[in-house]
Design a protein around this motif. Structure first.
Motif, mmCIF file in Angstrom:
data_model
loop_
_atom_site.group_PDB
_atom_site.id
_atom_site.type_symbol
_atom_site.label_atom_id
_atom_site.label_comp_id
_atom_site.label_asym_id
_atom_site.label_seq_id
_atom_site.Cartn_x
_atom_site.Cartn_y
_atom_site.Cartn_z
ATOM 1 N N ARG A 564 0.816 -1.210 0.000
ATOM 2 C CA ARG A 564 0.000 0.000 0.000
ATOM 3 C C ARG A 564 0.853 1.265 0.000
ATOM 4 N NH1 ARG A 564 -3.469 1.101 5.199
ATOM 5 N NH2 ARG A 564 -1.582 2.236 5.748
ATOM 6 N N LEU A 565 1.997 1.228 0.688
ATOM 7 C CA LEU A 565 2.841 2.416 0.835
ATOM 8 C C LEU A 565 3.979 2.485 -0.183
ATOM 9 C CD1 LEU A 565 3.221 2.443 4.735
ATOM 10 C CD2 LEU A 565 1.751 3.911 3.343
ATOM 11 N N TYR A 566 4.242 1.366 -0.842
ATOM 12 C CA TYR A 566 5.461 1.277 -1.638
ATOM 13 C C TYR A 566 5.488 2.281 -2.790
ATOM 14 C CZ TYR A 566 9.178 -0.645 -4.551
ATOM 15 O OH TYR A 566 10.314 -0.795 -5.315
ATOM 16 N N MET A 567 4.442 2.345 -3.592
ATOM 17 C CA MET A 567 4.470 3.179 -4.786
ATOM 18 C C MET A 567 4.617 4.672 -4.479
ATOM 19 S SD MET A 567 4.775 1.208 -7.262
ATOM 20 C CE MET A 567 4.885 2.605 -8.368
ATOM 21 N N PRO A 568 3.896 5.235 -3.506
ATOM 22 C CA PRO A 568 4.114 6.656 -3.207
ATOM 23 C C PRO A 568 5.559 6.963 -2.813
ATOM 24 C CG PRO A 568 2.096 5.894 -2.180
ATOM 25 C CD PRO A 568 2.780 4.676 -2.708
ATOM 26 N N VAL A 569 6.127 6.066 -1.997
ATOM 27 C CA VAL A 569 7.513 6.295 -1.572
ATOM 28 C C VAL A 569 8.459 6.130 -2.756
ATOM 29 C CG1 VAL A 569 9.367 5.491 -0.061
ATOM 30 C CG2 VAL A 569 7.015 5.582 0.789
ATOM 31 N N LEU A 570 8.240 5.112 -3.582
ATOM 32 C CA LEU A 570 9.107 4.885 -4.744
ATOM 33 C C LEU A 570 9.060 6.078 -5.695
ATOM 34 C CD1 LEU A 570 10.956 2.892 -6.233
ATOM 35 C CD2 LEU A 570 8.911 1.987 -7.380
ATOM 36 N N ARG A 571 7.869 6.619 -5.914
ATOM 37 C CA ARG A 571 7.757 7.779 -6.811
ATOM 38 C C ARG A 571 8.519 8.979 -6.230
ATOM 39 N NH1 ARG A 571 1.847 6.311 -6.676
ATOM 40 N NH2 ARG A 571 1.549 4.862 -8.436
ATOM 41 N N HIS A 572 8.451 9.119 -4.909
ATOM 42 C CA HIS A 572 9.176 10.223 -4.264
ATOM 43 C C HIS A 572 10.689 10.051 -4.462
ATOM 44 C CE1 HIS A 572 9.440 13.550 -1.339
ATOM 45 N NE2 HIS A 572 10.585 12.976 -1.001
ATOM 46 N N VAL A 573 11.167 8.820 -4.341
ATOM 47 C CA VAL A 573 12.595 8.566 -4.562
ATOM 48 C C VAL A 573 12.978 8.935 -5.995
ATOM 49 C CG1 VAL A 573 14.408 6.807 -4.606
ATOM 50 C CG2 VAL A 573 12.658 6.736 -2.830
ATOM 51 N N ALA A 574 12.101 8.585 -6.944
ATOM 52 C CA ALA A 574 12.380 8.873 -8.354
ATOM 53 C C ALA A 574 12.493 10.369 -8.616
ATOM 54 C CB ALA A 574 11.296 8.265 -9.237
ATOM 55 N N ASN A 575 11.908 11.186 -7.775
ATOM 56 C CA ASN A 575 11.943 12.640 -7.949
ATOM 57 C C ASN A 575 13.136 13.297 -7.255
ATOM 58 O OD1 ASN A 575 9.620 12.835 -9.555
ATOM 59 N ND2 ASN A 575 8.283 12.807 -7.753
ATOM 60 N N THR A 576 13.963 12.490 -6.577
ATOM 61 C CA THR A 576 15.143 13.058 -5.918
ATOM 62 C C THR A 576 16.319 13.081 -6.887
ATOM 63 O OG1 THR A 576 16.083 10.970 -5.101
ATOM 64 C CG2 THR A 576 14.352 12.001 -3.759
ATOM 65 N N GLY A 577 17.357 13.758 -6.501
ATOM 66 C CA GLY A 577 18.587 13.781 -7.297
ATOM 67 C C GLY A 577 19.727 13.068 -6.605
ATOM 68 N N SER A 578 19.412 12.201 -5.642
ATOM 69 C CA SER A 578 20.427 11.572 -4.816
ATOM 70 C C SER A 578 20.851 10.221 -5.383
ATOM 71 C CB SER A 578 19.904 11.378 -3.387
ATOM 72 O OG SER A 578 20.728 10.506 -2.654
ATOM 73 N N LEU A 579 22.143 10.067 -5.628
ATOM 74 C CA LEU A 579 22.667 8.796 -6.141
ATOM 75 C C LEU A 579 22.370 7.649 -5.188
ATOM 76 C CD1 LEU A 579 24.428 7.123 -8.103
ATOM 77 C CD2 LEU A 579 26.441 7.904 -6.803
ATOM 78 N N ARG A 580 22.618 7.845 -3.898
ATOM 79 C CA ARG A 580 22.378 6.748 -2.959
ATOM 80 C C ARG A 580 20.894 6.446 -2.811
ATOM 81 N NH1 ARG A 580 27.247 8.080 -2.020
ATOM 82 N NH2 ARG A 580 28.755 6.608 -1.133
ATOM 83 N N ALA A 581 20.051 7.474 -2.861
ATOM 84 C CA ALA A 581 18.613 7.222 -2.815
ATOM 85 C C ALA A 581 18.190 6.378 -4.019
ATOM 86 C CB ALA A 581 17.841 8.536 -2.785
ATOM 87 N N TRP A 582 18.738 6.663 -5.190
ATOM 88 C CA TRP A 582 18.432 5.847 -6.368
ATOM 89 C C TRP A 582 18.893 4.405 -6.173
ATOM 90 C CZ3 TRP A 582 21.110 9.672 -10.254
ATOM 91 C CH2 TRP A 582 20.372 10.865 -10.309
ATOM 92 N N CYS A 583 20.093 4.262 -5.599
ATOM 93 C CA CYS A 583 20.614 2.902 -5.387
ATOM 94 C C CYS A 583 19.744 2.123 -4.404
ATOM 95 C CB CYS A 583 22.055 2.961 -4.896
ATOM 96 S SG CYS A 583 23.238 3.461 -6.177
ATOM 97 N N PHE A 584 19.366 2.771 -3.298
ATOM 98 C CA PHE A 584 18.464 2.102 -2.359
ATOM 99 C C PHE A 584 17.126 1.789 -3.039
ATOM 100 C CE2 PHE A 584 20.813 4.521 1.182
ATOM 101 C CZ PHE A 584 21.658 3.443 1.409
ATOM 102 N N GLY A 585 16.645 2.763 -3.804
ATOM 103 C CA GLY A 585 15.389 2.542 -4.521
ATOM 104 C C GLY A 585 15.483 1.375 -5.488
ATOM 105 N N LEU A 586 16.606 1.278 -6.219
ATOM 106 C CA LEU A 586 16.798 0.177 -7.160
ATOM 107 C C LEU A 586 16.850 -1.162 -6.436
ATOM 108 C CD1 LEU A 586 17.354 -0.878 -10.004
ATOM 109 C CD2 LEU A 586 19.785 -0.306 -9.668
ATOM 110 N N MET A 587 17.499 -1.195 -5.285
ATOM 111 C CA MET A 587 17.538 -2.439 -4.515
ATOM 112 C C MET A 587 16.130 -2.848 -4.095
ATOM 113 S SD MET A 587 21.002 -1.845 -2.235
ATOM 114 C CE MET A 587 21.097 -3.531 -1.626
ATOM 115 N N GLY A 588 15.323 -1.849 -3.723
ATOM 116 C CA GLY A 588 13.929 -2.149 -3.369
ATOM 117 C C GLY A 588 13.128 -2.676 -4.545
#
Length: 805
Positions: A564-588
């Motif tokens: 239920r919570l995954y997609m809103p958080v994932l979309r928020h990560v996609a809107n960041t400019g952080s390399l590590r946030a992208w890496c964590f997001g990709l692992m998820g």
């Protein structure tokens, strides 16, 4: 011969620049060293040596400082020496050291321990110590063992003093030095005799190498005198730091008798007042000598040069002297650099019979006079000044004999000793790091339970006690939730795991704004949020753990909640400019795809993450820096780990290979010369072209490396990745450059970092979770295999997959 980035020296020069010290293990320098070693091995010769040289050092004004500098220069001239770094013994003054000094050591245990850590982290082959009892602090200089007992490389000790009648403490120090040293170098045969008979040192371990001297041409007396406007004078010279104990008063008392026969005679005292004497008494001692000469009516025949001169000018002064005087009062002086210089430059010497003078001036090579006998000094000086032929014969004999003492010859012999001793076994005390068995059974979760309350896991601890003043954070609760997923997956039967999982999930749930996908990180102990939205890393880490909940858990309720919570958080990560946030997001995303590989939006975001990260890698990588950015900071291994996961999940074998190369490079950077895990320190991190930070080493780096290498092992089957994972895991258990165990087996916690001389005894959530996650992942491959390391048919065919076959 020796190449050293200026950044290394400015950064490591601890006291002079007031900067924190860093490791000398610059990977760029390691690459240069490896090329040199390969070239040497291809020529079937011994590999070039890397030397850590310890002693006081210029511009400090003392004899050993000058000597150590001369040693550096002489060794640096040989191809067999590829690297020399100086560890300078300091005092209360601040010095602008030359580039070769990378660390200043003070007479404090922690300073020695820091130096030992630098040496252990570097790729040194030998530790070369210039020893004088008063140089190192402690009882008879025994504080030096704070360094010697911690280094892992062989040691050679050069003794500047060998006492005939040592006290018990001095005898004990020499005995310990002998036990630890591959060679004990003394500068005279008398020193060798004392070492054998008084200190019971095996004669095979003793090397006699004379005090080095500059290589000068035969002196031109008139030309040198003209330089100092002394061409109308007969000249006697004494040089060195001015202070009591050198018998200068007796030389001055001899002046009236000398001047009576040689009215154009002048006595030059060349050298600054000893710094310690200058601090306590000013120039009162020098003024007393001047007053003594004036009372004797020879004030105009005594000339002071109150300064510290360089070698070139010094040899010119020596070359301008008809006679050199050393009227020293202490018989037990086994080495005199000033005597060696004067003698080797070919100046006739009149000296009292201290040990070095008695040995060097034997067989008519100089004139010996009794201690404290101004009449004998005057008689010998007058005889020499009145007999030019004898002076010239004595000068020629001294100069010719001194050719065996020039620094080129001395350096060659020192290099041979260092090379031979470098092949001896290293310090058994420092190498007594135990082999750590492969983990089995259940992890100790006592501290995890202690740190967790009704809200979640508390962020920090004071020693092993939860520090409730600091509250909570979503980062730690997300990690803790991930740990419970691993424990669930491996079938742990530890009571209470399900309850902990719910509590951590509840905290993460409370941190997320379901509509926007924003994630708050910090919460006070009173349960008040301290921010509207957390850092990008926190959002990325939360999306990773939500994906893991969906892909790993057997609890349908947890999966439905996370979904239920995954997609809103994932979309928020996609809107960041952080390399590590992208890496964590990709692992998820890769975790999520273990449950559902056909969600088009998840797949699109995952592939977009992968493209962005690949672009960063291509943009930042160099041949010597195959990395995603221009620096190594924190959670470093998560970057290649994420790309390995994404490349495998989305079928990009070339990118998988690039990520594997990056991980391999990172492992090399994070390995010490003793093949121990050496994570990038969090003090200053590591910027390309600069010097890596050595401390404060963080447990999260060890876990990130364990996890990434285990995944690489599972996908490639290459045993080297298991070796790298075990190396990082063993860091927790004491196989690190300091030899400190970083975990607390009595509590089940992990200390909050590794410093040069200690661990941080607090056992906070991040450190404890890093240890537990690394421990559980290692246990999982020893028994039940997690989904990230599945040895399936896909793994079996990974080599073909990578090569495109």
């Amino acid at each position: 011969m020796i190449t050293k980035p200026q950044a290394l020296n400015s950064f490591l020069r601890i006291a002079p620049t007031k900067a924190e010290f860093e490791s000398a293990t610059n990977p760029l320098r390691q690459i240069t060293r490896q090329v040199t070693e390969v070239a040497a091995s291809n020529q079937h010769g011994p590999k070039p040596l890397r030397v850590a040289l310890v002693g006081s050092y210029v511009p400090r004004k003392c004899g050993i400082a000058t000597f150590t500098h001369d040693v550096f220069q002489s060794l640096n001239a040989f191809e067999s020496i590829s690297q020399i770094d100086v560890f300078a013994m300091g005092d209360d003054d601040v010095y602008d050291y030359p580039a070769e000094v990378i660390c200043e050591i003070h007479q404090k245990p922690e300073s020695y321990r820091k130096a030992a850590s630098i040496i252990n982290a570097g790729s040194y082959d030998i530790l070369f110590i210039q020893h004088e009892f008063g140089l190192f602090g402690g009882v008879s200089g025994d504080m030096i063992f704070e360094l010697i007992d911690r280094v892992t490389i062989p040691v050679v000790t050069m003794l500047h003093t060998v006492l005939k009648e040592p006290n018990e403490d001095q005898r004990r120090v020499i005995k310990r030095l002998n036990e630890r040293s591959g060679a004990m170098v003394t500068m005279s045969q008398r020193g060798k005799f004392f070492l054998e008979t008084i200190y019971k040192v095996n004669k095979e371990r003793i090397e006699v190498i004379p005090h080095g001297i500059p290589n000068t041409s035969p002196r031109n007396l008139l030309q040198n005198k003209q330089k100092f406007e002394l061409h109308n004078n007969l000249v006697a010279l004494t040089f060195g730091l001015i202070g009591p104990g050198k018998g200068l008063e007796y030389a001055i008392d001899a002046l009236p008798e000398i001047v009576n026969l040689h009215p154009n005679f002048i006595y030059v005292l060349l050298g600054a007042t000893h710094p310690n004497l200058l601090k306590s008494q000013g120039e009162s001692y020098r003024d007393g000598l001047r007053l003594q000469a004036e009372k004797l009516g020879v004030g105009e025949h005594l000339h002071f040069e109150n300064r510290f001169v360089g070698v070139r000018e010094l040899t010119q002064w020596i070359g301008a002297a008809d006679v050199y005087l050393t009227p020293y009062l202490n018989e037990a002086q086994i080495t005199s650099g000033t005597l060696s210089y004067a003698y080797g430059c070919g100046t006739p010497v009149v000296s009292t019979p201290y040990w070095h003078a008695s040995d060097l001036l034997a067989e008519g090579r100089g004139c010996i006079v009794p201690f404290r006998d101004s009449g004998a000094i005057a008689k010998q000086v007058n005889e020499l000044l009145g007999d030019e032929s004898r002076r010239n014969q004595m000068a020629d004999a001294a100069y010719n004999h001194g050719r065996s003492m020039i620094w080129t010859a001395v350096g060659n012999r020192l290099a041979d000793v260092l090379s031979r001793c470098s092949r001896a076994p290293s310090n058994p005390k420092s190498h007594s790091l135990p082999e750590v068995p492969f983990p089995s059974g259940e992890s100790n979760l006592s501290h995890l339970f202690r740190m967790t309350d009704d809200t979640g896991i508390v962020q920090h601890a004071i020693c092993a006690l939860p520090n409730r003043h600091e509250g909570y954070c979503v980062d730690d609760n997300a990690r803790a939730l991930l740990l419970t997923l691993f424990l669930e997956q491996m079938g742990s039967d530890i009571s209470g795991i399900g309850s902990l999982q719910s509590r951590y999930a509840e905290f993460v749930n409370h941190a997320i704004d379901e509509e926007s996908g924003r994630v708050r990180n910090f919460m006070s102990y009173s349960r008040d949020w301290l921010e509207i939205v957390g850092a990008d890393d926190s959002v990325g880490r939360t999306s990773w753990v939500l994906g893991a909940c969906i892909g790993r858990t057997h609890q349908e309720g947890i999966r439905m909640w996370a979904n239920r919570l995954y997609m809103p958080v994932l979309r928020h990560v996609a809107n960041t400019g952080s390399l590590r946030a992208w890496c964590f997001g990709l692992m998820g995303v890769c975790e999520y795809r273990n449950h559902d590989a056909y969600n088009s939006e998840v797949n699109a975001i995952g592939q977009d993450f992968l493209s962005r990260i690949e672009f960063r890698l291509d943009e930042s990588r160099f041949e010597d820096w195959p990395w995603f950015e221009d620096r190594l900071t924190y959670d470093n291994a998560k970057l290649p780990h994420a790309v390995l996961l994404g490349a495998k999940s989305f079928g990009k074998p070339e990118l998988f290979s690039k990520a594997l190369s990056s991980l391999d490079w990172l492992c090399q950077v994070q390995t010490s010369s003793d093949n121990l895990f050496l994570p990038i320190g969090s003090d200053e991190f590591f910027i390309r072209g600069q010097v890596r930070s050595m401390f404060d080493q963080q447990p999260v780096e060890a876990w990130a490396t364990v996890s990434a290498c285990l995944y690489a092992y599972g996908e490639t089957g290459d045993e080297k990745w298991m070796t790298e994972a075990k190396k990082a895991y063993d860091w927790f258990l004491g196989r690190n450059i300091c030899g400190f165990v970083v975990t607390d087996h009595s509590t089940g916690g992990c200390f909050d970092g590794l410093h040069a001389d200690r661990v941080n005894f607090n056992q906070g959530a991040e450190s404890t979770l890093a240890w537990l996650l690394a421990d559980v992942e290692m246990r999982m491959i020893g028994g039940k295999v997690p989904s990230t390391i599945q040895a399936t048919s896909a793994t079996d065919s990974v080599s073909s997959w990578i090569s495109g076959e």
